[in-house]
Design a protein around this motif. Structure first.
Motif, short mmCIF file in Angstrom:
data_model
loop_
_atom_site.label_atom_id
_atom_site.label_comp_id
_atom_site.label_asym_id
_atom_site.label_seq_id
_atom_site.Cartn_x
_atom_site.Cartn_y
_atom_site.Cartn_z
N ARG A 35 0.94 -1.34 -0.08
CA ARG A 35 -0.14 -0.09 0.06
C ARG A 35 0.83 1.27 -0.02
NH1 ARG A 35 -4.92 0.60 3.22
NH2 ARG A 35 -5.97 0.35 1.48
N LYS A 36 0.33 2.31 -0.64
CA LYS A 36 1.15 3.62 -0.66
C LYS A 36 0.71 4.24 0.62
CE LYS A 36 -0.36 6.36 -3.93
NZ LYS A 36 -0.60 7.03 -5.06
N SER A 37 1.71 4.73 1.39
CA SER A 37 1.53 5.47 2.87
C SER A 37 1.04 6.79 2.40
CB SER A 37 2.80 5.59 3.51
OG SER A 37 3.54 6.67 2.70
N ALA A 38 0.20 7.36 3.27
CA ALA A 38 -0.42 8.68 3.57
C ALA A 38 0.92 9.97 2.90
CB ALA A 38 -1.12 9.03 4.74
N TRP A 39 2.01 9.60 3.43
CA TRP A 39 2.94 10.52 3.13
C TRP A 39 3.36 10.72 1.70
CZ3 TRP A 39 3.74 13.97 6.47
CH2 TRP A 39 3.58 14.01 7.86
N TRP A 40 3.18 9.32 1.02
CA TRP A 40 3.43 9.66 -0.57
C TRP A 40 2.14 10.29 -0.91
CZ3 TRP A 40 7.64 9.55 -2.68
CH2 TRP A 40 8.78 8.64 -2.43
N ARG A 41 1.09 10.01 -0.57
CA ARG A 41 -0.11 10.73 -1.24
C ARG A 41 0.11 12.40 -1.05
NH1 ARG A 41 -3.21 6.46 -2.36
NH2 ARG A 41 -3.05 4.78 -0.87
N ILE A 42 0.50 12.77 0.26
CA ILE A 42 0.44 14.23 0.37
C ILE A 42 1.67 14.67 -0.45
CG2 ILE A 42 1.69 16.00 2.10
CD1 ILE A 42 0.18 13.95 4.08
N VAL A 43 2.91 14.10 -0.78
CA VAL A 43 3.90 14.57 -1.79
C VAL A 43 3.33 14.51 -3.09
CG1 VAL A 43 5.94 13.57 -2.84
CG2 VAL A 43 5.83 13.71 -0.30
N GLU A 44 2.59 13.57 -3.36
CA GLU A 44 1.90 13.52 -5.03
C GLU A 44 1.00 14.83 -4.94
OE1 GLU A 44 1.11 9.45 -7.02
OE2 GLU A 44 0.05 9.74 -5.21
N LEU A 45 0.10 14.96 -3.99
CA LEU A 45 -0.64 15.91 -3.82
C LEU A 45 -0.13 17.27 -4.19
CD1 LEU A 45 -3.81 16.30 -3.61
CD2 LEU A 45 -3.35 16.86 -1.14
N ILE A 46 1.05 17.69 -3.43
CA ILE A 46 1.60 18.96 -3.43
C ILE A 46 2.24 19.01 -4.79
CG2 ILE A 46 3.74 20.25 -2.65
CD1 ILE A 46 2.92 18.97 0.01
N VAL A 47 2.91 17.97 -5.45
CA VAL A 47 3.63 17.88 -6.83
C VAL A 47 2.57 18.39 -7.89
CG1 VAL A 47 4.90 16.78 -8.20
CG2 VAL A 47 5.68 16.54 -6.17
N LEU A 48 1.26 17.61 -7.74
CA LEU A 48 0.19 17.84 -8.69
C LEU A 48 -0.17 19.09 -8.53
CD1 LEU A 48 -1.38 14.27 -8.48
CD2 LEU A 48 -0.25 15.19 -10.56
N TYR A 49 -0.28 20.01 -7.46
CA TYR A 49 -0.86 21.21 -7.45
C TYR A 49 0.11 22.18 -8.13
CZ TYR A 49 -0.97 25.88 -5.28
OH TYR A 49 -1.15 27.34 -5.27
N PHE A 50 1.33 22.00 -8.06
CA PHE A 50 2.18 22.74 -8.82
C PHE A 50 2.40 22.48 -10.46
CE2 PHE A 50 4.54 23.03 -4.67
CZ PHE A 50 4.65 24.52 -4.65
N VAL A 51 2.00 21.22 -10.78
CA VAL A 51 1.87 20.90 -12.18
C VAL A 51 0.61 21.62 -12.84
CG1 VAL A 51 1.38 18.95 -13.76
CG2 VAL A 51 3.03 18.60 -11.90
N VAL A 52 -0.42 21.42 -11.97
CA VAL A 52 -1.66 22.17 -12.52
C VAL A 52 -1.41 23.51 -12.47
CG1 VAL A 52 -4.20 22.67 -11.72
CG2 VAL A 52 -3.35 20.23 -11.65
N GLY A 53 -0.74 24.30 -11.60
CA GLY A 53 -0.45 25.53 -11.57
C GLY A 53 0.15 26.23 -12.68
N ALA A 54 1.29 25.29 -12.99
CA ALA A 54 2.14 25.72 -14.04
C ALA A 54 1.35 25.60 -15.42
CB ALA A 54 3.38 24.62 -14.26
N ILE A 55 0.55 24.61 -15.51
CA ILE A 55 -0.43 24.47 -16.54
C ILE A 55 -1.44 25.71 -16.69
CG2 ILE A 55 -2.44 23.13 -17.95
CD1 ILE A 55 -0.96 20.72 -16.77
#
Length: 98
Positions: A35-55
Motif C-alpha cells: 500500500r502507498k503510505s499517506a506521506w506519499w499521497r501528500i507528496v503527490e498532492l503537492i507536486v500535482l498542485y504545482f503541475v496544475v498551477g504551471a499549466i
C-alpha cells in the motif's frame, strides 16, 4: 468564464484526486510495499498542485494577460486544491469495505 478556466478547474479536480485512486506513485511507478503510505499521497498532492498551477500559468500567458500573484493567491488555491481532493480522500480512507 472561458474554456481555459473551466479546463483548469476540471484538471485541478482530477489532479487532486489522483493520489487517492491508485497504489502507484504518480500513476506510473510501482512501490515495493503493498500500500502507498499517506506521506506519499501528500507528496503527490503537492507536486500535482504545482503541475496544475504551471499549466494554468501557461494558459494564462497564452491568453496574453499574465498577472502577478502574491502569496495570498497561492494559499487560497492550495486550500481549494485540498477541497477538491476530498472525494478521493473519502473514497480511500473513510469508506468501509466489507
Amino acid at each position: 468564464m472561458s474554456a481555459a478556466g473551466w479546463f483548469i478547474v476540471l484538471l485541478a479536480l482530477v489532479g487532486a484526486n489522483l493520489p487517492f485512486v491508485n497504489q502507484r506513485l504518480f500513476l506510473v511507478i510501482p512501490l515495493r510495499g503493498k500500500r502507498k503510505s499517506a506521506w506519499w499521497r501528500i507528496v503527490e498532492l503537492i507536486v500535482l498542485y504545482f503541475v496544475v498551477g504551471a499549466i494554468g500559468r501557461t494558459l494564462e500567458a497564452q491568453a496574453g494577460n499574465l498577472f502577478p500573484q502574491g502569496w495570498q493567491f497561492y494559499a487560497v488555491t492550495f486550500c481549494l486544491f485540498l477541497v477538491f481532493a476530498f472525494p478521493g480522500y473519502t473514497f480511500r480512507y473513510l469508506v468501509k469495505y466489507r
